[in-house]
Write a protein that holds these residues in place. Structure first.
Motif, PDB file in Angstrom:
ATOM      1  N   ASP A  18       0.824  -1.218   0.000  1.00 20.82           N
ATOM      2  CA  ASP A  18       0.000   0.000   0.000  1.00 20.82           C
ATOM      3  C   ASP A  18       0.854   1.263   0.000  1.00 20.82           C
ATOM      4  N   ILE A  19       2.128   1.090   0.303  1.00 19.68           N
ATOM      5  CA  ILE A  19       3.012   2.254   0.366  1.00 19.68           C
ATOM      6  C   ILE A  19       3.914   2.261  -0.857  1.00 19.68           C
ATOM      7  N   ALA A  20       3.810   3.323  -1.635  1.00 18.37           N
ATOM      8  CA  ALA A  20       4.629   3.418  -2.842  1.00 18.37           C
ATOM      9  C   ALA A  20       5.988   3.985  -2.490  1.00 18.37           C
ATOM     10  N   LEU A  22       9.632   4.635  -0.905  1.00 18.32           N
ATOM     11  CA  LEU A  22      10.126   4.577   0.486  1.00 18.32           C
ATOM     12  C   LEU A  22      10.786   3.242   0.822  1.00 18.32           C
ATOM     13  N   GLY A  60       2.347  15.061   4.173  1.00 18.71           N
ATOM     14  CA  GLY A  60       1.622  14.220   3.220  1.00 18.71           C
ATOM     15  C   GLY A  60       2.458  13.197   2.482  1.00 18.71           C
ATOM     16  N   THR A  61       3.644  12.862   3.027  1.00 16.01           N
ATOM     17  CA  THR A  61       4.508  11.927   2.307  1.00 16.01           C
ATOM     18  C   THR A  61       4.415  10.500   2.851  1.00 16.01           C
ATOM     19  N   GLY A  62       3.477  10.253   3.748  1.00 10.87           N
ATOM     20  CA  GLY A  62       3.240   8.870   4.168  1.00 10.87           C
ATOM     21  C   GLY A  62       3.807   8.498   5.525  1.00 10.87           C
ATOM     22  N   LYS A  63       4.112   9.499   6.359  1.00 11.86           N
ATOM     23  CA  LYS A  63       4.694   9.184   7.669  1.00 11.86           C
ATOM     24  C   LYS A  63       3.689   8.423   8.550  1.00 11.86           C
ATOM     25  N   LEU A  65       1.074   6.793   7.428  1.00  9.03           N
ATOM     26  CA  LEU A  65       0.797   5.538   6.736  1.00  9.03           C
ATOM     27  C   LEU A  65       1.852   4.481   7.077  1.00  9.03           C
ATOM     28  N   ASP A 116       2.411  12.345  16.116  1.00 14.24           N
ATOM     29  CA  ASP A 116       2.519  13.224  14.948  1.00 14.24           C
ATOM     30  C   ASP A 116       2.857  14.631  15.437  1.00 14.24           C
ATOM     31  N   ASN A 162       7.365  17.714  10.415  1.00 11.46           N
ATOM     32  CA  ASN A 162       7.708  18.398   9.160  1.00 11.46           C
ATOM     33  C   ASN A 162       8.796  19.434   9.420  1.00 11.46           C
ATOM     34  N   ILE A 192       1.160   5.320  -7.065  1.00  7.16           N
ATOM     35  CA  ILE A 192       0.089   5.909  -6.241  1.00  7.16           C
ATOM     36  C   ILE A 192      -1.148   6.186  -7.110  1.00  7.16           C
ATOM     37  N   GLY A 221       2.346  12.386  -1.647  1.00  4.30           N
ATOM     38  CA  GLY A 221       1.398  11.271  -1.758  1.00  4.30           C
ATOM     39  C   GLY A 221      -0.028  11.736  -1.488  1.00  4.30           C
ATOM     40  N   ALA A 222      -0.162  12.641  -0.500  1.00  5.11           N
ATOM     41  CA  ALA A 222      -1.494  13.151  -0.163  1.00  5.11           C
ATOM     42  C   ALA A 222      -2.050  13.986  -1.325  1.00  5.11           C
ATOM     43  N   ALA A 225      -3.293  11.631  -3.938  1.00  3.19           N
ATOM     44  CA  ALA A 225      -4.580  11.036  -3.561  1.00  3.19           C
ATOM     45  C   ALA A 225      -5.710  12.037  -3.839  1.00  3.19           C
TER      46      ALA A 225
HETATM   47  P1  ATP Z   1       1.541  14.941   7.669  1.00  2.00           P
HETATM   48  O1  ATP Z   1       2.966  15.306   7.826  1.00  2.00           O
HETATM   49  O2  ATP Z   1       0.717  16.012   7.018  1.00  2.00           O
HETATM   50  O3  ATP Z   1       0.913  14.361   8.905  1.00  2.00           O
HETATM   51  P2  ATP Z   1       2.098  12.344   6.581  1.00  2.00           P
HETATM   52  O4  ATP Z   1       3.493  12.382   6.086  1.00  2.00           O
HETATM   53  O5  ATP Z   1       1.833  11.680   7.886  1.00  2.00           O
HETATM   54  O6  ATP Z   1       1.500  13.791   6.562  1.00  2.00           O
HETATM   55  P3  ATP Z   1       0.129  10.580   5.541  1.00  2.00           P
HETATM   56  O7  ATP Z   1      -0.955  11.116   6.421  1.00  2.00           O
HETATM   57  O8  ATP Z   1       0.722   9.286   5.887  1.00  2.00           O
HETATM   58  O9  ATP Z   1       1.259  11.670   5.433  1.00  2.00           O
HETATM   59  O10 ATP Z   1      -0.353  10.519   4.028  1.00  2.00           O
HETATM   60  C1  ATP Z   1      -1.594  11.062   3.618  1.00  2.00           C
HETATM   61  C2  ATP Z   1      -2.180  10.227   2.517  1.00  2.00           C
HETATM   62  O11 ATP Z   1      -1.385  10.362   1.347  1.00  2.00           O
HETATM   63  C3  ATP Z   1      -2.211   8.734   2.798  1.00  2.00           C
HETATM   64  O12 ATP Z   1      -3.365   8.345   3.460  1.00  2.00           O
HETATM   65  C4  ATP Z   1      -2.135   8.151   1.394  1.00  2.00           C
HETATM   66  O13 ATP Z   1      -3.397   8.159   0.785  1.00  2.00           O
HETATM   67  C5  ATP Z   1      -1.276   9.142   0.649  1.00  2.00           C
HETATM   68  N1  ATP Z   1       0.141   8.767   0.598  1.00  2.00           N
HETATM   69  C6  ATP Z   1       1.181   9.488   1.094  1.00  2.00           C
HETATM   70  N2  ATP Z   1       2.344   8.905   0.841  1.00  2.00           N
HETATM   71  C7  ATP Z   1       2.074   7.763   0.185  1.00  2.00           C
HETATM   72  C8  ATP Z   1       2.867   6.698  -0.353  1.00  2.00           C
HETATM   73  N3  ATP Z   1       4.207   6.691  -0.253  1.00  2.00           N
HETATM   74  N4  ATP Z   1       2.233   5.672  -0.967  1.00  2.00           N
HETATM   75  C9  ATP Z   1       0.891   5.658  -1.063  1.00  2.00           C
HETATM   76  N5  ATP Z   1       0.086   6.615  -0.594  1.00  2.00           N
HETATM   77  C10 ATP Z   1       0.652   7.672   0.015  1.00  2.00           C
END
Ligand code: ATP
Length: 267
Positions: A18-20, A22, A60-63, A65, A116, A162, A192, A221-222, A225
């Motif tokens: 599910d994670i692209a 990284l 929004g880079t998937g931390k 996730l 977070d 961040n 993604i 990533g966000a 989406a």
């Molecule tokens: P923040 O710093 O704003 O809290 P974050 O780094 O925690 O953001 P996430 O909340 O994990 O980011 O990502 C937001 C959404 O973006 C995820 O739910 C997913 O839909 C998508 N997303 C982000 N990165 C990826 C990825 N590497 N692969 C797939 N989907 C991703």
């Protein structure tokens, strides 16, 4: 009660696929968190794993996730807490909540505590810190240190930020492993888009998917989406009022490159 409410919300299990992208973060976590939580007996002495991990990088880079994915793969309970929900409490309440959080996590071990925006609790920005936030921070350190030094607790604290430059030295020291979570590269962006668009009917060739990946350099990533979700709404936007009541979901038009082109103007 509050901790269970705020932190133990059930989450959808997240698979590695599910994670692209990284890749580096995934392999690091396999070695430093997942295997040690699943087979603590193999990770003693010199092989002792870090208990504090910091994820930093653009929003929004998937931390979040990836933290959920680690918990899924490690078969651990996932606790997620945002410091702003602690600092807004009455004096003394925040500290109590921090203590409870760690106690509940130990009771549900193995567990991952995801924090977070860790910088908002632990930043060095505010030199004249309010007495109560200083006490909250101290309590967090006490609990964290207890966890970080206790081999039997099976608790890992994952912080995300961040703004890593705003963490103070005391905090940085506790997060022994620090991982940069970058914006998705070309291949990850394509992946993604593909993962998101597969949820609806679509007509996009391989070339068009690649073209979209090329057009979205700099998107997180966000952002990707949101882009896919905007494009997926396009077939609905073209429906007339009369059609809304009667149209069958199966009859909706497929999402096309044209839909993405208009989405790109908005997202
Ligand atoms: P923040 O710093 O704003 O809290 P974050 O780094 O925690 O953001 P996430 O909340 O994990 O980011 O990502 C937001 C959404 O973006 C995820 O739910 C997913 O839909 C998508 N997303 C982000 N990165 C990826 C990825 N590497 N692969 C797939 N989907 C991703």
């Amino acid at each position: 009660e509050q901790i269970m409410h705020e932190s133990m919300h059930t989450y959808k299990p997240i698979a590695w696929e599910d994670i692209a992208g990284l890749e580096y973060a995934k392999s690091t976590f396999m070695e430093t968190i997942i295997l040690p939580l699943r087979r603590p007996d193999l990770f003693q002495n010199l092989r002792r794993p870090p208990r504090g991990v910091l994820l930093f990088g653009p929003p929004g880079t998937g931390k979040t996730l990836i933290a959920k994915c680690i918990a899924t793969q490690a078969k651990a309970t996932f606790f997620s807490i945002n410091p702003s929900s602690l600092t807004s409490k009455w004096v003394g309440e925040g500290e109590k909540l921090v203590r409870t959080l760690f106690a509940v996590a130990v009771a549900h071990k193995p567990a991952i505590i995801f924090m977070d925006e860790v910088d908002s609790l632990l930043s060095q920005r505010n030199k004249n810190e309010h007495e109560s936030s200083r006490r909250l921070k101290n309590e967090f350190f006490i609990q964290l240190d207890g966890t970080l030094t206790n081999d039997n607790d099976h608790i890992v604290v994952v912080g995300a930020t961040n703004r890593p430059q705003e963490l103070d030295e005391a905090m940085r020291r506790r997060f022994v492993r620090r991982l940069y979570v970058p914006l998705p590269a070309l291949d990850a962006r394509k992946q993604i888009i593909q993962k998101n668009i597969e949820q609806v009917k679509y007509e996009l060739s391989e070339e068009q998917l690649m073209q979209l990946a090329e057009l979205t350099e700099g998107y997180s990533g966000a952002d990707m989406a949101s882009l896919c979700s905007y494009a997926a709404m396009e077939p609905l936007r073209s429906l007339s009022v009369g059609e809304i009541d009667v149209i069958d979901a199966q009859q909706l038009a497929a999402v096309t490159m044209g839909d993405f082109e208009s989405a790109l103007k908005h997202v």
